[in-house]
Design a protein around this motif. Structure first.
Motif, PDB file in Angstrom:
ATOM      1  N   CYS B 117      41.404  51.124  41.709  1.00  0.00           N
ATOM      2  CA  CYS B 117      40.141  50.402  41.319  1.00  0.00           C
ATOM      3  C   CYS B 117      38.909  51.287  41.300  1.00  0.00           C
ATOM      4  CB  CYS B 117      39.951  49.052  41.935  1.00  0.00           C
ATOM      5  SG  CYS B 117      41.484  47.632  41.984  1.00  0.00           S
ATOM      6  N   SER B 119      35.890  53.864  40.007  1.00  0.00           N
ATOM      7  CA  SER B 119      35.432  53.583  38.745  1.00  0.00           C
ATOM      8  C   SER B 119      36.135  54.709  37.859  1.00  0.00           C
ATOM      9  CB  SER B 119      33.907  53.950  39.120  1.00  0.00           C
ATOM     10  OG  SER B 119      33.805  55.322  39.740  1.00  0.00           O
ATOM     11  N   THR B 132      42.259  50.088  36.348  1.00  0.00           N
ATOM     12  CA  THR B 132      41.427  49.031  36.060  1.00  0.00           C
ATOM     13  C   THR B 132      39.999  49.432  35.530  1.00  0.00           C
ATOM     14  OG1 THR B 132      40.352  48.840  38.289  1.00  0.00           O
ATOM     15  CG2 THR B 132      42.613  47.853  38.194  1.00  0.00           C
ATOM     16  N   ASN B 133      39.728  50.788  35.220  1.00  0.00           N
ATOM     17  CA  ASN B 133      38.563  51.170  34.848  1.00  0.00           C
ATOM     18  C   ASN B 133      37.018  50.478  35.639  1.00  0.00           C
ATOM     19  OD1 ASN B 133      39.452  52.629  32.468  1.00  0.00           O
ATOM     20  ND2 ASN B 133      39.835  50.451  31.550  1.00  0.00           N
ATOM     21  N   VAL B 135      37.178  48.133  37.593  1.00  0.00           N
ATOM     22  CA  VAL B 135      36.946  46.684  37.702  1.00  0.00           C
ATOM     23  C   VAL B 135      37.736  46.419  39.386  1.00  0.00           C
ATOM     24  CG1 VAL B 135      37.910  44.409  36.900  1.00  0.00           C
ATOM     25  CG2 VAL B 135      37.000  46.056  35.631  1.00  0.00           C
ATOM     26  N   LYS B 136      36.904  45.697  40.295  1.00  0.00           N
ATOM     27  CA  LYS B 136      37.363  45.284  41.384  1.00  0.00           C
ATOM     28  C   LYS B 136      37.525  43.646  41.383  1.00  0.00           C
ATOM     29  CE  LYS B 136      35.678  49.095  44.178  1.00  0.00           C
ATOM     30  NZ  LYS B 136      35.420  49.766  42.813  1.00  0.00           N
ATOM     31  N   PRO B 137      38.815  43.224  41.388  1.00  0.00           N
ATOM     32  CA  PRO B 137      39.239  41.703  41.285  1.00  0.00           C
ATOM     33  C   PRO B 137      38.559  40.838  42.588  1.00  0.00           C
ATOM     34  CG  PRO B 137      41.120  43.029  41.879  1.00  0.00           C
ATOM     35  CD  PRO B 137      39.911  43.992  41.807  1.00  0.00           C
ATOM     36  N   ASN B 138      38.585  39.712  42.498  1.00  0.00           N
ATOM     37  CA  ASN B 138      38.483  38.850  43.702  1.00  0.00           C
ATOM     38  C   ASN B 138      39.870  38.612  44.427  1.00  0.00           C
ATOM     39  OD1 ASN B 138      38.142  36.514  45.282  1.00  0.00           O
ATOM     40  ND2 ASN B 138      36.735  35.526  43.687  1.00  0.00           N
ATOM     41  N   TRP B 206      46.210  38.979  38.239  1.00  0.00           N
ATOM     42  CA  TRP B 206      45.183  39.644  37.756  1.00  0.00           C
ATOM     43  C   TRP B 206      44.277  39.186  37.128  1.00  0.00           C
ATOM     44  CZ3 TRP B 206      43.159  44.048  39.467  1.00  0.00           C
ATOM     45  CH2 TRP B 206      41.970  44.584  38.636  1.00  0.00           C
ATOM     46  N   ILE B 210      40.172  38.747  38.091  1.00  0.00           N
ATOM     47  CA  ILE B 210      38.840  39.021  37.125  1.00  0.00           C
ATOM     48  C   ILE B 210      38.467  37.679  36.438  1.00  0.00           C
ATOM     49  CG2 ILE B 210      39.812  41.433  36.948  1.00  0.00           C
ATOM     50  CD1 ILE B 210      40.872  40.420  33.855  1.00  0.00           C
ATOM     51  N   ARG B 212      39.656  35.326  34.429  1.00  0.00           N
ATOM     52  CA  ARG B 212      39.922  34.970  33.278  1.00  0.00           C
ATOM     53  C   ARG B 212      41.005  33.766  33.260  1.00  0.00           C
ATOM     54  NH1 ARG B 212      42.229  40.107  30.164  1.00  0.00           N
ATOM     55  NH2 ARG B 212      39.884  41.105  30.295  1.00  0.00           N
TER      56      ARG B 212
END
Lengths: 246, 246
Positions: B117, B119, B132-133, B135-138, B206, B210, B212
């Motif tokens: 994760c 950058s 993940t480009n 992106v840091k998920p919850n 995942w 994020i 979704r």
């Protein structure tokens, strides 16, 4: 036109080194290829802090180039990373003064060399460390022998024979060993390094670590100014150019 | 003749999966090729705990095979490692009872799935994690949603459509997320896993991470027993078969 400084990281495994060589896959050629795409075919010359050999890695190689594109630096970085192959990444990019020069402005460099000393080397580390077949060296002896290298010396003894550099006096400021699990890291910092210097130092101190060379011998090697007195050049895949100081 | 149990580790990057496929480079084919050399051309059939797909890794894949060679197991392991390509390593080998079976005796498995994760993904991790480009998920949400998966369920929802297995009831005993620097690890343990099950679970959770997919939705997915309700199959290079329990 503005001058940009980029810090890049690359996995050296599939490169014939940093510098452009006709017919070979090199880091410089990949970056210049992508810059040419971004500049509609215009050739943008990239200057690095120095070369790295085939299979040698970098986590902090530093470059400069001049670009007429007026896009913000973070977008510039993303544009480069989208086009670059995945074994090269631009980690940061910033605008610098016109007199910044990635090679001539260097004040120092830090390299890291890694041996994996597990009884069986992890297959995931085969391209990123040098296998010792389970041999664990005497690190205290290596650290003691390193004292003869730290400081300002004519390092002809640690310079590959096929070099054109005349002045071989360099200053090594840091030469430190540390265990990271079962991997041994050698961290070396100095104001400049001769061709193959870090790998020859690694190979020589390794011989001290496995008892094949006396601690006291390393001082004699340095004084000899003779490449033949030093140890073997350690393999490329253990070496990382970690940071360039300006 | 004696039965040997071997634990192997492999970098799946350059394999078309574990299982022999004509014309493809596979882990099983490499091991059987080396065993044939050690047995003067005799074919020694190797049985693994199960297959892994192309680019999926293993740190604890387990095999058995029967061998007439009476050499000590540590020498047996060294002989295999000398001949094997460096992206496969035998980590341990032991003699086992004749009724031990690498596949039928399995009582459970542990897999690990890794996202990077940062950058900018390190070029050294491109084949070993999923990018993940930045992106840091919850992770709290992912962990909460995982509760609907832990336990005994018909996991048809997490099974690739093209499978011949009839009984899709399995028990997931552990499903835990943990940060390791900027890499997110999902560790999952259970008594058995359907085809692509870990990767579909990773892809589904995942999506929760994020934002979704709602946390509550995962319970509906499990109850639906419908593959189409679950998320995408996460990419292979993030997956590791870590341990097989007997």
């Amino acid at each position: 036109m503005r001058r940009l400084k980029a810090i890049i990281s690359y996995d050296g495994t599939q490169f014939s080194g940093y510098q452009v060589q006709p017919g070979e896959r090199t880091v410089q050629a990949e970056i210049e290829r992508v810059l040419a795409i971004m500049h509609k075919g215009e050739k943008i010359k990239v200057t690095a802090s120095g070369r790295t050999d085939a299979r040698v890695h970098a986590t902090g190689q530093t470059l400069h180039f001049d670009s007429p594109l007026a896009i913000p630096v973070d977008k510039y970085m993303k544009a480069l990373n989208v086009q670059l192959p995945r074994d090269i990444r631009v980690m940061s990019i910033e605008e610098v003064a016109d007199d910044f020069h990635a090679r001539y402005s260097v004040t120092g460099k830090r390299y890291r060399y890694i041996w994996s000393c597990e009884s069986v080397q992890s297959p995931f580390r085969r391209q990123y460390t040098v296998e010792t077949n389970g041999v664990k060296p005497n690190v205290e002896a290596m650290q003691e022998a390193a004292k003869a290298i730290i400081g300002t010396h004519d390092f002809s003894c640690f310079c590959a024979a096929n070099t054109s550099v005349k002045d071989k006096v360099r200053t090594v400021t840091t030469l430190q060993f540390e265990w990271c699990g079962e991997e041994l890291h050698m961290v070396i910092e100095g104001n400049g390094f001769l061709y193959n210097m870090v790998r020859i130092i690694a190979g020589t101190l390794w011989e001290v670590g496995i008892g094949r060379r006396d601690i006291e011998n390393v001082e004699l090697v340095v004084k000899s100014m003779n490449r033949d007195k030093a140890g073997k050049t350690a393999p490329p895949q253990g070496l990382y150019l970690e940071k360039v100081f300006y």
